[in-house]
Design a protein around this motif. Structure first.
Motif, PDB file in Angstrom:
ATOM      1  N   ARG A   1      25.523   4.612   3.403  1.00 37.49           N
ATOM      2  CA  ARG A   1      24.841   4.814   4.916  1.00 37.49           C
ATOM      3  C   ARG A   1      23.662   4.153   5.225  1.00 37.49           C
ATOM      4  NH1 ARG A   1      27.372  10.099   3.658  1.00 37.49           N
ATOM      5  NH2 ARG A   1      25.295  10.770   3.112  1.00 37.49           N
ATOM      6  N   LEU A   2      22.841   3.554   4.157  1.00 33.33           N
ATOM      7  CA  LEU A   2      21.632   3.287   4.716  1.00 33.33           C
ATOM      8  C   LEU A   2      21.736   1.782   5.404  1.00 33.33           C
ATOM      9  CD1 LEU A   2      19.777   3.380   1.150  1.00 33.33           C
ATOM     10  CD2 LEU A   2      18.941   4.350   3.338  1.00 33.33           C
ATOM     11  N   PRO A   3      20.878   1.449   6.443  1.00 30.47           N
ATOM     12  CA  PRO A   3      20.991   0.111   7.086  1.00 30.47           C
ATOM     13  C   PRO A   3      21.050  -0.837   6.135  1.00 30.47           C
ATOM     14  CG  PRO A   3      19.505   1.487   8.224  1.00 30.47           C
ATOM     15  CD  PRO A   3      19.821   2.453   7.031  1.00 30.47           C
ATOM     16  N   ALA A   4      21.524  -1.957   6.274  1.00 27.62           N
ATOM     17  CA  ALA A   4      21.893  -2.963   5.412  1.00 27.62           C
ATOM     18  C   ALA A   4      20.726  -3.575   5.326  1.00 27.62           C
ATOM     19  CB  ALA A   4      22.666  -4.242   5.958  1.00 27.62           C
ATOM     20  N   GLN A   5      19.681  -3.732   6.313  1.00 27.37           N
ATOM     21  CA  GLN A   5      18.352  -4.582   6.056  1.00 27.37           C
ATOM     22  C   GLN A   5      17.708  -3.822   5.116  1.00 27.37           C
ATOM     23  OE1 GLN A   5      19.406  -3.251   8.796  1.00 27.37           O
ATOM     24  NE2 GLN A   5      17.910  -2.217  10.198  1.00 27.37           N
ATOM     25  N   VAL A   6      17.668  -2.626   4.739  1.00 23.97           N
ATOM     26  CA  VAL A   6      16.808  -1.825   3.972  1.00 23.97           C
ATOM     27  C   VAL A   6      17.505  -2.111   2.542  1.00 23.97           C
ATOM     28  CG1 VAL A   6      16.266   0.781   3.148  1.00 23.97           C
ATOM     29  CG2 VAL A   6      16.320   0.000   5.735  1.00 23.97           C
ATOM     30  N   LYS A   7      18.704  -1.934   2.544  1.00 25.44           N
ATOM     31  CA  LYS A   7      19.268  -2.408   1.025  1.00 25.44           C
ATOM     32  C   LYS A   7      18.953  -3.938   0.746  1.00 25.44           C
ATOM     33  CE  LYS A   7      23.065  -0.353   2.442  1.00 25.44           C
ATOM     34  NZ  LYS A   7      24.542  -0.095   2.518  1.00 25.44           N
ATOM     35  N   ILE A   8      18.940  -4.946   1.800  1.00 25.23           N
ATOM     36  CA  ILE A   8      18.609  -6.403   1.331  1.00 25.23           C
ATOM     37  C   ILE A   8      17.194  -6.198   0.819  1.00 25.23           C
ATOM     38  CG2 ILE A   8      18.392  -8.629   2.184  1.00 25.23           C
ATOM     39  CD1 ILE A   8      20.723  -7.981   4.090  1.00 25.23           C
ATOM     40  N   VAL A   9      16.272  -5.658   1.419  1.00 24.17           N
ATOM     41  CA  VAL A   9      14.914  -5.851   1.137  1.00 24.17           C
ATOM     42  C   VAL A   9      14.666  -5.244  -0.399  1.00 24.17           C
ATOM     43  CG1 VAL A   9      12.566  -5.214   1.506  1.00 24.17           C
ATOM     44  CG2 VAL A   9      14.157  -6.136   3.328  1.00 24.17           C
ATOM     45  N   ALA A  10      15.481  -3.999  -0.529  1.00 20.21           N
ATOM     46  CA  ALA A  10      15.313  -3.249  -1.658  1.00 20.21           C
ATOM     47  C   ALA A  10      15.836  -3.898  -2.888  1.00 20.21           C
ATOM     48  CB  ALA A  10      15.904  -1.971  -1.772  1.00 20.21           C
ATOM     49  N   ALA A  11      16.827  -4.635  -2.817  1.00 17.96           N
ATOM     50  CA  ALA A  11      17.522  -5.364  -3.601  1.00 17.96           C
ATOM     51  C   ALA A  11      16.558  -6.745  -3.900  1.00 17.96           C
ATOM     52  CB  ALA A  11      18.850  -5.951  -3.480  1.00 17.96           C
ATOM     53  N   LEU A  12      16.302  -7.378  -3.069  1.00 16.22           N
ATOM     54  CA  LEU A  12      15.318  -8.595  -3.141  1.00 16.22           C
ATOM     55  C   LEU A  12      13.845  -8.113  -4.304  1.00 16.22           C
ATOM     56  CD1 LEU A  12      14.371 -11.206  -2.877  1.00 16.22           C
ATOM     57  CD2 LEU A  12      13.783 -10.928  -0.769  1.00 16.22           C
ATOM     58  N   LEU A  13      13.379  -7.051  -3.512  1.00 16.25           N
ATOM     59  CA  LEU A  13      12.093  -6.593  -4.233  1.00 16.25           C
ATOM     60  C   LEU A  13      12.181  -6.183  -5.683  1.00 16.25           C
ATOM     61  CD1 LEU A  13      10.278  -4.828  -1.246  1.00 16.25           C
ATOM     62  CD2 LEU A  13       9.723  -7.257  -2.134  1.00 16.25           C
ATOM     63  N   THR A  14      13.521  -5.603  -5.990  1.00 18.56           N
ATOM     64  CA  THR A  14      13.565  -4.834  -7.185  1.00 18.56           C
ATOM     65  C   THR A  14      14.079  -6.253  -8.116  1.00 18.56           C
ATOM     66  OG1 THR A  14      14.877  -3.055  -6.314  1.00 18.56           O
ATOM     67  CG2 THR A  14      15.500  -3.720  -8.628  1.00 18.56           C
ATOM     68  N   VAL A  15      14.731  -7.280  -7.860  1.00 14.59           N
ATOM     69  CA  VAL A  15      14.895  -8.338  -8.538  1.00 14.59           C
ATOM     70  C   VAL A  15      13.594  -9.059  -8.990  1.00 14.59           C
ATOM     71  CG1 VAL A  15      16.104 -10.653  -8.701  1.00 14.59           C
ATOM     72  CG2 VAL A  15      17.322  -8.752  -7.681  1.00 14.59           C
ATOM     73  N   ILE A  16      12.761  -9.110  -8.022  1.00 13.91           N
ATOM     74  CA  ILE A  16      11.559  -9.957  -8.121  1.00 13.91           C
ATOM     75  C   ILE A  16      10.695  -9.081  -9.160  1.00 13.91           C
ATOM     76  CG2 ILE A  16       9.343 -10.365  -7.003  1.00 13.91           C
ATOM     77  CD1 ILE A  16      10.505 -10.918  -4.484  1.00 13.91           C
ATOM     78  N   GLY A  17      10.612  -7.936  -8.904  1.00 15.38           N
ATOM     79  CA  GLY A  17       9.958  -6.895  -9.885  1.00 15.38           C
ATOM     80  C   GLY A  17      10.704  -7.007 -11.444  1.00 15.38           C
ATOM     81  N   VAL A  18      12.025  -7.152 -11.566  1.00 14.27           N
ATOM     82  CA  VAL A  18      12.468  -7.200 -13.108  1.00 14.27           C
ATOM     83  C   VAL A  18      11.972  -8.694 -13.565  1.00 14.27           C
ATOM     84  CG1 VAL A  18      14.580  -7.691 -13.974  1.00 14.27           C
ATOM     85  CG2 VAL A  18      14.615  -5.883 -12.333  1.00 14.27           C
ATOM     86  N   VAL A  19      12.197  -9.704 -12.691  1.00 15.31           N
ATOM     87  CA  VAL A  19      11.803 -11.067 -13.110  1.00 15.31           C
ATOM     88  C   VAL A  19      10.167 -11.175 -13.475  1.00 15.31           C
ATOM     89  CG1 VAL A  19      11.439 -13.359 -12.378  1.00 15.31           C
ATOM     90  CG2 VAL A  19      13.520 -12.320 -11.722  1.00 15.31           C
ATOM     91  N   ALA A  20       9.373 -10.437 -12.968  1.00 15.91           N
ATOM     92  CA  ALA A  20       7.931 -10.391 -13.134  1.00 15.91           C
ATOM     93  C   ALA A  20       7.566  -9.734 -14.443  1.00 15.91           C
ATOM     94  CB  ALA A  20       7.118  -9.826 -11.951  1.00 15.91           C
TER      95      ALA A  20
END
Length: 239
Positions: free
Chosen positions: A16-35
């Motif tokens: 039910r979360l808005p898609a834009q929230v999930k997109i940003v969350a996924a992107l920032l999570t991947v950046i954190g993993v890579v860093a």
């Protein structure tokens, strides 16, 4: 193949979360993993626990992700071969590829499993993605099944006329079929474009998404906050 083959229908808080929230969350999570430094093994374990926790909240079975994560097999093979050529340094590099690649794939699959393709397009629109990109993606998703169905009909027509794709000398017929499919798809695209223009198309898809409140953003970005905490601890310990 269905355009929603990666999506797992549900009515969980994650769905039910808005898609834009999930997109940003996924992107920032991947950046954190890579860093994250590759030597901080414990951090990657916590990232995996975080992803599995999201799966539990979304009520998506692990088997759904296990089948679709097979796309990563070539990278897994590369990671397993690196110790043979690079010794200890190769083993560490292989671990780096395997851990970060796997977590990135699982994060992307989590986003796709809880968000339909249409919702992803709307989310990108809410994030002010250039209109030409969202339009291309929308039309691609809309007519992917149409083109796939056309390819199946052409294949059945060839087989009914004696075509056997297993024989090497039949490759010419297959190549001509691919060319014919391209021409038909191009012509169909022109007809669709003319129909859209005649109905008032002005080059931008309508935005039917809803804005997310600060509370929703905070709830949706909770995994990012956890990732940031783990990353900060890993960087401090690695210094």
């Amino acid at each position: 193949m269905s355009a929603e083959i990666l999506h797992h229908a549900g009515d969980s808080p994650v769905h039910r979360l808005p898609a834009q929230v999930k997109i940003v969350a996924a992107l920032l999570t991947v950046i954190g993993v890579v860093a994250t430094p590759r030597e901080e093994f414990w951090a990657f374990g916590l990232y995996l626990v975080l992803i599995v926790t999201v799966w539990r909240i979304a009520r998506v079975p692990v088997a759904h992700f296990a089948k679709r994560a097979l796309i990563e097999v070539p990278f897994v093979a590369l990671a397993l071969l690196m110790p043979l050529f690079g010794g200890a340094a190769g083993a560490l590099a292989g671990w780096n590829i395997l851990a970060k690649g796997t977590l990135g794939v699982l994060t992307s699959l989590t986003l796709a499993a809880t968000t339909t393709p249409r919702e992803l397009i709307v989310g990108l629109q809410r994030l002010r993605t250039p209109a030409v990109l969202t339009t291309i993606a929308t039309l691609m998703l809309r007519y992917l099944e149409v083109i796939a169905a056309e390819a199946r009909r052409m294949r059945l027509a060839r087989i009914s006329r004696g075509h056997d794709p297993r024989f090497l000398w039949q490759v010419g017929a297959t190549a001509r079929g691919v060319g014919a499919l391209f021409i038909r798809s191009y012509e169909r695209g022109e007809r669709v474009h003319l129909a859209m223009v005649s109905r008032g198309w002005r080059g931008a898809m309508p935005d039917r998404g809803v804005a997310a409140s600060p509370a929703v953003w905070l709830a949706g970005l909770t995994p990012v906050l956890v990732t940031a905490a783990v990353l900060t601890t890993a960087l401090v310990g690695h210094a």
